[in-house]
Design an enzyme around this catalytic site. Structure first.
Site, PDB file in Angstrom:
ATOM      1  N   ILE B  47      40.487  49.796  30.809  1.00  0.00           N
ATOM      2  CA  ILE B  47      39.581  50.946  30.762  1.00  0.00           C
ATOM      3  C   ILE B  47      38.408  50.729  31.708  1.00  0.00           C
ATOM      4  O   ILE B  47      37.827  49.638  31.748  1.00  0.00           O
ATOM      5  CB  ILE B  47      39.012  51.139  29.339  1.00  0.00           C
ATOM      6  CG1 ILE B  47      40.132  51.121  28.288  1.00  0.00           C
ATOM      7  CG2 ILE B  47      38.182  52.425  29.265  1.00  0.00           C
ATOM      8  CD1 ILE B  47      41.193  52.163  28.463  1.00  0.00           C
ATOM      9  N   HIS B  49      34.990  51.335  31.702  1.00  0.00           N
ATOM     10  CA  HIS B  49      34.016  51.712  30.680  1.00  0.00           C
ATOM     11  C   HIS B  49      32.846  52.439  31.314  1.00  0.00           C
ATOM     12  O   HIS B  49      32.320  51.998  32.332  1.00  0.00           O
ATOM     13  CB  HIS B  49      33.516  50.469  29.951  1.00  0.00           C
ATOM     14  CG  HIS B  49      34.518  49.913  28.983  1.00  0.00           C
ATOM     15  ND1 HIS B  49      34.869  50.571  27.827  1.00  0.00           N
ATOM     16  CD2 HIS B  49      35.251  48.778  29.008  1.00  0.00           C
ATOM     17  CE1 HIS B  49      35.776  49.855  27.171  1.00  0.00           C
ATOM     18  NE2 HIS B  49      36.037  48.760  27.869  1.00  0.00           N
ATOM     19  N   VAL B 173      42.798  23.171  39.017  1.00  0.00           N
ATOM     20  CA  VAL B 173      41.663  22.317  39.353  1.00  0.00           C
ATOM     21  C   VAL B 173      41.397  21.379  38.182  1.00  0.00           C
ATOM     22  O   VAL B 173      41.214  21.824  37.044  1.00  0.00           O
ATOM     23  CB  VAL B 173      40.422  23.173  39.654  1.00  0.00           C
ATOM     24  CG1 VAL B 173      39.189  22.287  39.853  1.00  0.00           C
ATOM     25  CG2 VAL B 173      40.668  24.054  40.865  1.00  0.00           C
ATOM     26  N   ARG B 312      40.028  37.277  25.393  1.00  0.00           N
ATOM     27  CA  ARG B 312      38.714  37.488  25.991  1.00  0.00           C
ATOM     28  C   ARG B 312      37.978  36.159  26.103  1.00  0.00           C
ATOM     29  O   ARG B 312      38.052  35.333  25.197  1.00  0.00           O
ATOM     30  CB  ARG B 312      37.867  38.409  25.113  1.00  0.00           C
ATOM     31  CG  ARG B 312      38.515  39.737  24.749  1.00  0.00           C
ATOM     32  CD  ARG B 312      37.702  40.387  23.640  1.00  0.00           C
ATOM     33  NE  ARG B 312      38.267  41.653  23.175  1.00  0.00           N
ATOM     34  CZ  ARG B 312      39.153  41.761  22.200  1.00  0.00           C
ATOM     35  NH1 ARG B 312      39.629  40.676  21.604  1.00  0.00           N
ATOM     36  NH2 ARG B 312      39.576  42.951  21.801  1.00  0.00           N
ATOM     37  N   CYS B 404      65.133  52.394  34.566  1.00  0.00           N
ATOM     38  CA  CYS B 404      64.148  53.032  33.685  1.00  0.00           C
ATOM     39  C   CYS B 404      62.938  53.509  34.478  1.00  0.00           C
ATOM     40  O   CYS B 404      62.389  54.556  34.208  1.00  0.00           O
ATOM     41  CB  CYS B 404      63.696  52.073  32.588  1.00  0.00           C
ATOM     42  SG  CYS B 404      65.035  51.455  31.574  1.00  0.00           S
ATOM     43  N   CYS B 444      68.120  45.277  34.775  1.00  0.00           N
ATOM     44  CA  CYS B 444      67.791  44.920  36.156  1.00  0.00           C
ATOM     45  C   CYS B 444      67.535  43.435  36.350  1.00  0.00           C
ATOM     46  O   CYS B 444      67.481  42.962  37.470  1.00  0.00           O
ATOM     47  CB  CYS B 444      66.607  45.739  36.649  1.00  0.00           C
ATOM     48  SG  CYS B 444      65.085  45.475  35.733  1.00  0.00           S
TER      49      CYS B 444
HETATM   50  C1  LIG Z   1      41.867  42.209  24.982  1.00  0.00           C
HETATM   51  C2  LIG Z   1      40.989  42.494  26.148  1.00  0.00           C
HETATM   52  C3  LIG Z   1      40.595  43.806  26.445  1.00  0.00           C
HETATM   53  C4  LIG Z   1      39.779  44.079  27.512  1.00  0.00           C
HETATM   54  N1  LIG Z   1      39.526  45.368  27.845  1.00  0.00           N
HETATM   55  C5  LIG Z   1      38.779  45.642  28.949  1.00  0.00           C
HETATM   56  C6  LIG Z   1      38.570  46.969  29.366  1.00  0.00           C
HETATM   57  O1  LIG Z   1      39.136  47.898  28.812  1.00  0.00           O
HETATM   58  N2  LIG Z   1      37.748  47.205  30.409  1.00  0.00           N
HETATM   59  C7  LIG Z   1      37.142  46.202  31.079  1.00  0.00           C
HETATM   60  O2  LIG Z   1      36.389  46.482  32.006  1.00  0.00           O
HETATM   61  N3  LIG Z   1      37.358  44.910  30.740  1.00  0.00           N
HETATM   62  C8  LIG Z   1      38.171  44.619  29.695  1.00  0.00           C
HETATM   63  N4  LIG Z   1      38.413  43.328  29.340  1.00  0.00           N
HETATM   64  C9  LIG Z   1      37.782  42.277  30.111  1.00  0.00           C
HETATM   65  C10 LIG Z   1      38.538  41.953  31.387  1.00  0.00           C
HETATM   66  O3  LIG Z   1      39.897  41.862  31.139  1.00  0.00           O
HETATM   67  C11 LIG Z   1      38.029  40.640  31.890  1.00  0.00           C
HETATM   68  O4  LIG Z   1      36.640  40.737  32.030  1.00  0.00           O
HETATM   69  C12 LIG Z   1      38.593  40.249  33.248  1.00  0.00           C
HETATM   70  O5  LIG Z   1      39.983  40.354  33.284  1.00  0.00           O
HETATM   71  C13 LIG Z   1      38.165  38.836  33.526  1.00  0.00           C
HETATM   72  O6  LIG Z   1      38.721  38.423  34.718  1.00  0.00           O
HETATM   73  P1  LIG Z   1      38.579  36.929  35.154  1.00  0.00           P
HETATM   74  O7  LIG Z   1      39.089  36.874  36.551  1.00  0.00           O
HETATM   75  O8  LIG Z   1      37.233  36.444  34.882  1.00  0.00           O
HETATM   76  O9  LIG Z   1      39.487  36.126  34.137  1.00  0.00           O
HETATM   77  P2  LIG Z   1      41.037  35.829  34.140  1.00  0.00           P
HETATM   78  O10 LIG Z   1      41.825  37.013  34.479  1.00  0.00           O
HETATM   79  O11 LIG Z   1      41.331  35.132  32.878  1.00  0.00           O
HETATM   80  O12 LIG Z   1      41.204  34.845  35.360  1.00  0.00           O
HETATM   81  C14 LIG Z   1      40.867  33.494  35.320  1.00  0.00           C
HETATM   82  C15 LIG Z   1      41.891  32.751  36.126  1.00  0.00           C
HETATM   83  O13 LIG Z   1      41.498  31.416  36.291  1.00  0.00           O
HETATM   84  C16 LIG Z   1      42.632  30.594  36.232  1.00  0.00           C
HETATM   85  N5  LIG Z   1      42.197  29.252  35.932  1.00  0.00           N
HETATM   86  C17 LIG Z   1      41.652  28.805  34.780  1.00  0.00           C
HETATM   87  N6  LIG Z   1      41.404  27.492  34.866  1.00  0.00           N
HETATM   88  C18 LIG Z   1      41.782  27.093  36.095  1.00  0.00           C
HETATM   89  C19 LIG Z   1      41.764  25.846  36.764  1.00  0.00           C
HETATM   90  N7  LIG Z   1      41.317  24.753  36.182  1.00  0.00           N
HETATM   91  N8  LIG Z   1      42.251  25.795  38.027  1.00  0.00           N
HETATM   92  C20 LIG Z   1      42.722  26.918  38.638  1.00  0.00           C
HETATM   93  N9  LIG Z   1      42.758  28.115  38.039  1.00  0.00           N
HETATM   94  C21 LIG Z   1      42.283  28.214  36.781  1.00  0.00           C
HETATM   95  C22 LIG Z   1      43.429  31.248  35.147  1.00  0.00           C
HETATM   96  O14 LIG Z   1      44.789  30.862  35.191  1.00  0.00           O
HETATM   97  C23 LIG Z   1      43.228  32.714  35.433  1.00  0.00           C
HETATM   98  O15 LIG Z   1      44.209  33.236  36.299  1.00  0.00           O
HETATM   99  C24 LIG Z   1      39.261  43.032  28.291  1.00  0.00           C
HETATM  100  C25 LIG Z   1      39.672  41.725  28.026  1.00  0.00           C
HETATM  101  C26 LIG Z   1      40.560  41.464  26.987  1.00  0.00           C
HETATM  102  C27 LIG Z   1      41.069  40.089  26.799  1.00  0.00           C
END
Ligand SMILES: Cc1cc2nc3c(=O)[nH]c(=O)nc-3n(C[C@H](O)[C@H](O)[C@H](O)COP(=O)(O)OP(=O)(O)OC[C@H]3O[C@@H](n4cnc5c(N)ncnc54)[C@H](O)[C@@H]3O)c2cc1C
Ligand SMILES: Cc1cc2nc3c(=O)[nH]c(=O)nc-3n(C[C@H](O)[C@H](O)[C@H](O)COP(=O)(O)OP(=O)(O)OC[C@H]3O[C@@H](n4cnc5c(N)ncnc54)[C@H](O)[C@@H]3O)c2cc1C
Lengths: 415, 477
Positions: B47, B49, B173, B312, B404, B444
């Site tokens: 979403i 927001h 890392v 989260r 699909c 598929c």
């Molecule tokens: C249930 C849920 C609902 C949500 N709904 C919304 C919404 O509707 N709208 C909205 O705006 N936001 C929403 N969010 C928040 C949003 O999904 C996150 O804020 C966003 O995806 C965070 O991105 P990120 O890149 O920080 O984290 P992530 O996508 O978790 O990326 C972190 C990456 O780091 C990698 N990593 C971790 N440790 C290491 C390491 N040591 N070495 C190398 N790589 C590593 C992981 O594998 C991962 O790929 C929601 C989150 C959740 C869980």
């Protein structure tokens, strides 16, 4: 736009039999479209035997049964386009398809829908847990093993005792895997009795009734499943939970007719069969569009698929030659103990006998089926037993049908 | 030697790479999984927001208010699918809930959010007939929208890579050392990458990455959210995203269309032991179905095609933590990016770029920077006539692999070849939708595996579902 008298969508056993029957009824401009690289449908991966006993009087494997029909199609010079996926059918019978040569549009005199069905997936079953590799629908595993030559796992649990699951239990055992258990949610199996004997009992594979897979474990590959018994409302009984280590979970939990094209054409669907509403010629509620085989109702025996497809092929040919069948129609309705009746509508004044196909709601001992219109009995039939896994067929004579009133019901009583 | 090393290829690390790729910098993006978007960025509500929810004055409030339009603008440039469908926040008859709707409205005004209005239940039902008769007061958030979160991540990283960013997957890392002015970043497998600046975008593991340089001033609390996704037959049940007013029990369950035309319901909110605890539970899925029915009673849960869970990366302060590291110079933490992190991915990236500049990173804009990415869905958006002409030139697009979702061989081959390349079955699925439909890959999967095997020159038995040991096949017969 190209034009053809009859376009058959799907070249499985249903599509092939429909094409042959249409041709033999005098409409020779028939084409069959199939998205796979060869015709035969699901039968191409069913290398076990047990096909054709009713229809051909001999016991064949799936590919052999399909080949009988493929040869008949070839003999007649019916054109078959493989690797050609139909992407749309309209109510005025324009069929859109796509292949490596481009997008083609065909205006059809009549259309026969024979797209078969798909298996219910893990998601649709809503099994909780992790999402590792090693969770297969049984048919996908069957395709890997029988068509691609790859093994999918060593230690297997199967959920669902439908025929595909039973056959795969035996197939996996033949290939050296250990099948730990077959779990069935219902208190009875949905598969054919002969398959329970020949695929499980002969190999000492346990069948647990009223049991489900409550959870899937494992991060990368399946490491085990939690199975549990269920109560009358099919809810898990916590105390019966038990962990079985395995690397593979096969799902054989029912088939769903592939009616996306049917819906796209605006054809009404029966919520129980998940297939189109049809008359005794297998014409849908949209004139000139027919349906048969697993896309219409899920069959257990391919022999009945071929029978049904012949009705659709003959119906389509008659539509091309003479237009829609006129005359009064009456609806059919399931009564006591009956889940559905197909066709859902019959012409009463056509002067032809009509066979009604049906499934019962649960296993019964000795029963009598009664077909009625109001208080008038149109036909009866007795069976020593009846089960949801075995389709029943009851024929109503044309003279009985004449003058029948809405609705015609089929019900059963236990004797 | 890189100028900037980004740890974590989620939407935050990915969008940062994309925004940084505008400058004359050598950028490296490190990801521990086999593909990008494997953490929270692949399993969330998707979403955009509106910005009425965060406490005024917080970083969340500021970045959310700035982020919405920035996100739409970048999504246009990189061809990431989104739709401005608007969202409803509903009260169901109690005075407390109705007071919350009014409060959120006021808060939204304070945060500077445009296009907010309060509707009566009846007014809302005119716009959204399936809304429950019990909905009594509704905040209509007109700037809100929906995006595909993993496609957003893939598109951002693809665009960054097209502009020269280097992506290393399967690089977990495990150690970060500073030798003079250079960070030496080592993977669990012993591979080394060096860089002048490091940005920690490790999502659920951002506290562990911070600890590698001695920072322990925040701790991630993983909170799982479970979802059920329904067939496209249910996709037009509602057109807006329907929220329930937040209460002491959490933010409530939403019912929303997705950009692909399915219906999404969820999420729950349960504290879990690890960022990778993405199991679904019977209790969670039951709760989703029960609570979704409160907003939209007619949702048909027999049409569920899959369920999933995302975790989260929350923190006790409740706000984003975006600041320089305390124990070393030239490292930035981007942590505790829970909701609305996706919405804020562009505004967060720009905020981090300012911090990097303040830390002394010189940034010269590149003249050859390309802001756009090729539209990966160009084929499926063509008319029949255009498709016909295209197939005549490129026959692989005529062969449909996923029935699909109607995905062709040509589109799947593109996804395996294009930046960032899909290397596994789930990677193909997230980029093309092959296997995402109602049969969930039943038909598929063998074909997709063959294409991966062919394109990447690996044996069928080595093709994985999502990297490491997730091989569906155990060998030849
Ligand atoms: C249930 C849920 C609902 C949500 N709904 C919304 C919404 O509707 N709208 C909205 O705006 N936001 C929403 N969010 C928040 C949003 O999904 C996150 O804020 C966003 O995806 C965070 O991105 P990120 O890149 O920080 O984290 P992530 O996508 O978790 O990326 C972190 C990456 O780091 C990698 N990593 C971790 N440790 C290491 C390491 N040591 N070495 C190398 N790589 C590593 C992981 O594998 C991962 O790929 C929601 C989150 C959740 C869980
Ligand atoms: C595992 C298994 C075991 C079985 N065992 C037995 C047995 O032991 N004995 C027995 O009698 N029966 C058995 N059956 C049942 C029998 O195989 C089926 O009833 C029969 O194959 C159904 O035929 P059909 O033509 O309706 O569908 P299918 O065989 O599914 O054929 C449908 C065809 O339509 C094509 N198609 C679908 N959509 C499109 C489209 N949009 N465009 C172009 N083409 C399309 C498909 O590619 C396919 O070729 C078994 C079935 C299975 C799955």
């Amino acid at each position: 736009m190209r034009e053809h008298d009859i376009v058959v969508v799907g070249g499985g056993p249903a599509g092939l039999a429909a094409a042959i029957a249409a041709y033999d009824s005098g409409v020779t401009d028939v084409v069959v479209l199939d998205r796979e690289s060869s015709v035969g449908g699901i039968l191409r991966q069913c290398i076990h035997n047990g096909f054709g006993l009713h229809k051909l009087g001999r016991e064949l494997t799936g590919p052999e049964y399909a080949d009988v029909y493929r040869c008949e199609v070839e003999k007649r010079g019916i054109r078959v386009y493989c690797e050609t996926t139909v992407t749309g059918v309209t109510a005025d019978r324009v069929v859109t398809a796509q292949n490596k040569e481009g997008v083609l549009k065909i205006k059809a005199g009549a259309v026969v829908l024979a797209m078969g069905c798909r298996e219910r997936s893990r998601g649709a079953l809503n099994i909780s847990g992790t999402r590792p590799a090693g969770v297969y629908s049984a048919g996908t595993a069957q395709k890997f093993i029988n068509c691609e030559g790859y093994m999918v796992g060593k230690k297997v649990v199967i959920l669902g005792s439908g025929d595909i699951g039973l056959i795969m239990a035996r197939r996996m055992t033949f290939e050296g895997a250990k099948v730990e258990a077959v779990c069935e949610l219902m208190p009875y199996s949905g598969g054919l009795t002969r398959n329970i004997v020949q695929c499980l009992e002969d190999f000492g594979i346990p069948l647990y009734l009223s049991t489900t897979v409550a959870e899937i474990h494992g991060k990368e590959r399946v490491e085990g499943v939690t199975i549990a018994q269920v109560d009358e409302n099919r809810r898990v009984i916590e105390e019966t939970k038990r962990y079985i280590p395995c690397d593979t979970l096969l799902l054989s939990c029912g088939l769903i007719p592939e009616n996306e094209l049917t819906r796209g054409a605006g054809i009404p669907i029966d919520p129980i069969t998940s297939g189109a509403l049809v008359d005794e010629n297998r014409q849908t509620e949209i004139p000139g569009i027919f349906a048969c085989g697993n896309v219409l109702q899920v069959h257990d025996l391919v022999d009945y698929v071929s029978d049904e497809a012949e009705m659709a092929g003959i119906g389509a040919a008659s539509f091309v030659k003479n237009g829609a069948v006129s005359g009064k129609t009456v609806e059919t309705k399931p009564g006591n103990g009956v889940r559905y009746v197909l066709p859902q509508r019959v012409h009463t004044e056509s002067g032809k006998d009509v066979s009604l196909f049906l499934r019962v709601t649960q296993p019964f001992p000795k029963v009598r089926f009664t077909v009625k219109s109001g208080d008038v009995v149109l036909a009866t039939a007795q069976r020593l037993k009846a089960a949801p896994g075995e389709m029943e067929k009851i024929t109503v004579k044309s003279e009985k049908l004449q003058g029948a009133q809405e609705p015609i019901t089929v019900s059963l009583e236990v004797l | 030697m890189f100028d900037v090393v980004i740890v974590g290829a989620g939407v935050i690390g990915g969008m940062l790479a994309r925004q940084l790729s505008k400058y004359d910098l050598k950028i490296c993006l490190l990801e521990k999984e086999n593909d990008v978007a494997m953490g929270a960025s692949k399993a969330n509500s998707g979403i955009v927001h509106g910005g009425y929810d965060p406490e005024p004055g917080t970083l969340k409030a500021k970045l959310n208010a700035e982020g919405v339009q920035k996100l739409y603008d970048v999504a246009d440039e990189i061809h990431a699918p989104y739709r401005k469908n608007g969202s409803f926040v509903c009260a169901f008859g109690t005075p407390e809930e109705e007071a919350t709707v009014r409060e959120l409205y006021e808060r939204g005004l304070e945060n500077g959010i445009p296009g907010l209005e309060i509707l009566t239940g009846d007014e809302a039902r005119v716009l959204e007939p399936a809304l429950s008769p019990a909905a009594s007061l509704v905040l209509n958030v007109t700037n809100a929208g929906i995006v595909c979160p993993y496609e957003m991540t893939v598109a951002a990283i693809g665009n960054a890579m097209d502009n020269g960013t280097e992506l290393k997957v399967n690089f977990a890392v495990s150690d970060i050392k500073k030798e003079q002015d250079v960070f030496v970043v080592t993977s669990a497998g012993g591979e080394v990458v060096k860089g002048r600046y490091v940005v920690n975008c490790a999502g659920g593991y951002s506290d562990r990455v911070a600890a590698m340089v001695g920072d322990d001033f925040f701790k991630i609390i993983p909170r799982a959210g479970e979802y059920m996704l329904l067939d496209k037959n249910e996709g037009s049940r509602v057109s807006h995203t329907i929220f329930q007013v937040p209460s002491k029990d959490g933010k409530g369950i939403l019912v929303s269309p997705t950009v692909d035309g399915n219906l999404l319901t969820g999420p729950t909110a349960t504290v879990v032991e690890s960022p990778e605890a993405t199991s679904t539970t019977p209790a969670g899925l039951d709760a989703v179905a029960r609570l979704a029915a409160k907003s939209v009673p007619s949702v048909n849960f027999r049409q569920v095609i899959t369920s999933f869970s995302g975790v989260r990366a929350s923190e006790k302060s409740g706000d984003f933590i975006i600041c320089p590291a305390k124990s070393v110079e030239n490292m930035i933490h981007v942590a505790a990016i829970d909701s609305p992190g996706l919405t804020c991915c562009v505004s967060i990236a720009d905020y981090v770029i300012d911090l990097l500049r303040e830390a002394g990173l010189a940034m010269a804009p590149r003249a050859d920077w390309c802001p756009t990415r090729e539209n990966p869905h160009a084929f499926r958006e063509m008319s029949d006539e255009e498709k016909d002409a295209y197939i005549k030139e490129h026959p692989a697009y005529g062969k449909i692999v996923c029935r699909c979702e109607t995905v062709s061989e040509g589109e799947i081959r593109d996804a395996i070849r294009r930046n960032p390349p899909a290397c596994d079955i789930d990677g193909v699925k997230r980029r093309t939708r092959s296997g995402m439909g109602r049969c969930q890959g039943g038909f598929c999967m063998p074909y997709v595996m063959r294409l991966i095997s062919e394109e990447r020159g690996v044996a069928m038995e080595s093709v994985t579902k999502n990297g490491k040991g997730s091989t569906p096949l155990i060998g030849k017969l």
